[in-house]
Scaffold this motif. Structure first.
Motif, PDB file in Angstrom:
ATOM      1  N   ALA A  64       0.857  -1.186   0.000  1.00 46.75           N
ATOM      2  CA  ALA A  64       0.000   0.000   0.000  1.00 46.75           C
ATOM      3  C   ALA A  64       0.893   1.236   0.000  1.00 46.75           C
ATOM      4  CB  ALA A  64      -0.899  -0.005   1.226  1.00 46.75           C
ATOM      5  N   SER A  65       0.958   1.905  -1.132  1.00 49.46           N
ATOM      6  CA  SER A  65       1.778   3.105  -1.269  1.00 49.46           C
ATOM      7  C   SER A  65       0.928   4.335  -1.003  1.00 49.46           C
ATOM      8  CB  SER A  65       2.346   3.152  -2.687  1.00 49.46           C
ATOM      9  OG  SER A  65       2.981   4.372  -2.927  1.00 49.46           O
ATOM     10  N   SER A  66       1.366   5.187  -0.129  1.00 52.39           N
ATOM     11  CA  SER A  66       0.697   6.431   0.250  1.00 52.39           C
ATOM     12  C   SER A  66      -0.745   6.214   0.681  1.00 52.39           C
ATOM     13  CB  SER A  66       0.764   7.471  -0.878  1.00 52.39           C
ATOM     14  OG  SER A  66      -0.101   7.128  -1.939  1.00 52.39           O
ATOM     15  N   ALA A  67      -1.011   5.099   1.317  1.00 48.85           N
ATOM     16  CA  ALA A  67      -2.359   4.811   1.809  1.00 48.85           C
ATOM     17  C   ALA A  67      -2.424   5.095   3.305  1.00 48.85           C
ATOM     18  CB  ALA A  67      -2.707   3.360   1.543  1.00 48.85           C
ATOM     19  N   PRO A  68      -3.571   5.532   3.793  1.00 48.33           N
ATOM     20  CA  PRO A  68      -3.705   5.869   5.212  1.00 48.33           C
ATOM     21  C   PRO A  68      -3.934   4.639   6.092  1.00 48.33           C
ATOM     22  CG  PRO A  68      -5.754   6.305   4.085  1.00 48.33           C
ATOM     23  CD  PRO A  68      -4.772   5.852   3.036  1.00 48.33           C
ATOM     24  N   ILE A  69      -3.140   3.592   5.908  1.00 44.84           N
ATOM     25  CA  ILE A  69      -3.372   2.346   6.630  1.00 44.84           C
ATOM     26  C   ILE A  69      -3.066   2.443   8.121  1.00 44.84           C
ATOM     27  CG2 ILE A  69      -3.063   0.886   4.604  1.00 44.84           C
ATOM     28  CD1 ILE A  69      -0.230   0.283   5.618  1.00 44.84           C
ATOM     29  N   LEU A  70      -2.244   3.412   8.532  1.00 38.04           N
ATOM     30  CA  LEU A  70      -1.928   3.536   9.948  1.00 38.04           C
ATOM     31  C   LEU A  70      -3.123   4.020  10.760  1.00 38.04           C
ATOM     32  CD1 LEU A  70       1.685   5.019   9.760  1.00 38.04           C
ATOM     33  CD2 LEU A  70       0.996   2.646  10.082  1.00 38.04           C
ATOM     34  N   TYR A  71      -4.126   4.564  10.117  1.00 39.42           N
ATOM     35  CA  TYR A  71      -5.336   5.001  10.819  1.00 39.42           C
ATOM     36  C   TYR A  71      -6.168   3.817  11.294  1.00 39.42           C
ATOM     37  CZ  TYR A  71      -4.696   9.835   9.351  1.00 39.42           C
ATOM     38  OH  TYR A  71      -4.220  11.096   9.170  1.00 39.42           O
ATOM     39  N   PHE A  72      -6.063   2.679  10.610  1.00 37.65           N
ATOM     40  CA  PHE A  72      -6.934   1.561  10.914  1.00 37.65           C
ATOM     41  C   PHE A  72      -6.726   0.988  12.302  1.00 37.65           C
ATOM     42  CE2 PHE A  72      -6.729   0.867   6.103  1.00 37.65           C
ATOM     43  CZ  PHE A  72      -7.778   1.728   5.895  1.00 37.65           C
ATOM     44  N   ASP A  73      -5.533   0.996  12.802  1.00 34.25           N
ATOM     45  CA  ASP A  73      -5.259   0.430  14.127  1.00 34.25           C
ATOM     46  C   ASP A  73      -4.910   1.505  15.151  1.00 34.25           C
ATOM     47  OD1 ASP A  73      -5.712  -2.222  13.424  1.00 34.25           O
ATOM     48  OD2 ASP A  73      -3.688  -2.458  12.638  1.00 34.25           O
ATOM     49  N   ASP A  74      -5.335   2.725  14.909  1.00 36.01           N
ATOM     50  CA  ASP A  74      -5.071   3.848  15.815  1.00 36.01           C
ATOM     51  C   ASP A  74      -3.576   4.029  16.109  1.00 36.01           C
ATOM     52  OD1 ASP A  74      -7.739   4.610  16.002  1.00 36.01           O
ATOM     53  OD2 ASP A  74      -8.127   3.193  17.618  1.00 36.01           O
ATOM     54  N   ILE A  75      -2.749   3.763  15.111  1.00 32.41           N
ATOM     55  CA  ILE A  75      -1.305   3.958  15.250  1.00 32.41           C
ATOM     56  C   ILE A  75      -0.978   5.445  15.114  1.00 32.41           C
ATOM     57  CG2 ILE A  75       0.938   3.449  14.181  1.00 32.41           C
ATOM     58  CD1 ILE A  75      -0.295   0.720  13.349  1.00 32.41           C
ATOM     59  N   THR A  76      -1.750   6.124  14.276  1.00 32.99           N
ATOM     60  CA  THR A  76      -1.550   7.549  14.002  1.00 32.99           C
ATOM     61  C   THR A  76      -2.747   8.320  14.544  1.00 32.99           C
ATOM     62  OG1 THR A  76      -0.347   7.007  11.989  1.00 32.99           O
ATOM     63  CG2 THR A  76      -1.241   9.216  12.125  1.00 32.99           C
ATOM     64  N   PRO A  77      -2.514   9.528  15.094  1.00 38.14           N
ATOM     65  CA  PRO A  77      -3.656  10.332  15.565  1.00 38.14           C
ATOM     66  C   PRO A  77      -4.653  10.578  14.434  1.00 38.14           C
ATOM     67  CG  PRO A  77      -1.566  11.364  16.167  1.00 38.14           C
ATOM     68  CD  PRO A  77      -1.245  10.206  15.276  1.00 38.14           C
ATOM     69  N   GLN A  78      -5.928  10.553  14.759  1.00 34.09           N
ATOM     70  CA  GLN A  78      -6.970  10.699  13.744  1.00 34.09           C
ATOM     71  C   GLN A  78      -6.913  12.048  13.024  1.00 34.09           C
ATOM     72  OE1 GLN A  78      -9.258   8.295  12.638  1.00 34.09           O
ATOM     73  NE2 GLN A  78      -7.798   7.034  13.748  1.00 34.09           N
ATOM     74  N   ASN A  79      -6.376  13.072  13.652  1.00 36.54           N
ATOM     75  CA  ASN A  79      -6.290  14.383  13.001  1.00 36.54           C
ATOM     76  C   ASN A  79      -4.948  14.583  12.298  1.00 36.54           C
ATOM     77  OD1 ASN A  79      -4.609  14.691  15.185  1.00 36.54           O
ATOM     78  ND2 ASN A  79      -5.331  16.734  15.695  1.00 36.54           N
ATOM     79  N   GLY A  80      -4.135  13.544  12.188  1.00 39.24           N
ATOM     80  CA  GLY A  80      -2.813  13.654  11.588  1.00 39.24           C
ATOM     81  C   GLY A  80      -2.840  14.161  10.160  1.00 39.24           C
TER      82      GLY A  80
END
Length: 135
Positions: A71-87
């Motif tokens: 997955a290139s440039s996909a927001p996959i880190l949002y799926f497991d709350d790894i990245t803040p939702q407002n990132g």
């Protein structure tokens, strides 16, 4: 396309889940047509496509079809709350601010006006017409 969107039966096939199912069928067909039954498949996608192909594997819907996913440039880190939702919004805001402080201020101020109009009884209809949104 417009005709398809008016038809409830057809519209049911215009979902991301259906797109993944169609993709799976295409991959099976290609492997069969090329006599490549033992050839591994890695699904690849960028942005929206990347966020769709990641669950292709990780959700274990089609583990029998693909060996992995990129997955290139996909927001996959949002799926497991790894990245803040407002990132994402923070990064986009920073980009506008770096290019033009005036542009940044205009966009920032627009949100309160949009919220104000949207909170009125017919506000969402007004915004839909103003921004030419789909119904």
């Amino acid at each position: 396309m417009e005709e398809a969107l008016k038809n409830d039966t057809i519209r049911g096939y215009l979902t991301s889940a259906q797109a993944m199912a169609d993709y799976a069928e295409i991959l099976i067909y290609i492997k069969e047509k090329l006599s490549a039954h033992n050839s591994p498949i890695i699904v690849i996608g960028g942005s929206y496509g990347g966020s769709k192909n990641s669950p292709f594997i990780s959700m274990l819907r089609y583990p029998h079809i693909a060996l992995g996913a990129l997955a290139s440039s996909a927001p996959i880190l949002y799926f497991d709350d790894i990245t803040p939702q407002n990132g994402y919004f923070s990064i986009v805001t920073k980009g506008f601010k770096e290019v033009s402080q005036t542009c940044y201020e205009t966009i920032r101020e627009s949100w309160s006006k949009i919220d104000k109009v949207g909170s009125k009884p017919s506000g969402l209809s007004i915004l839909s017409q103003k921004f030419k949104l789909c119904s």
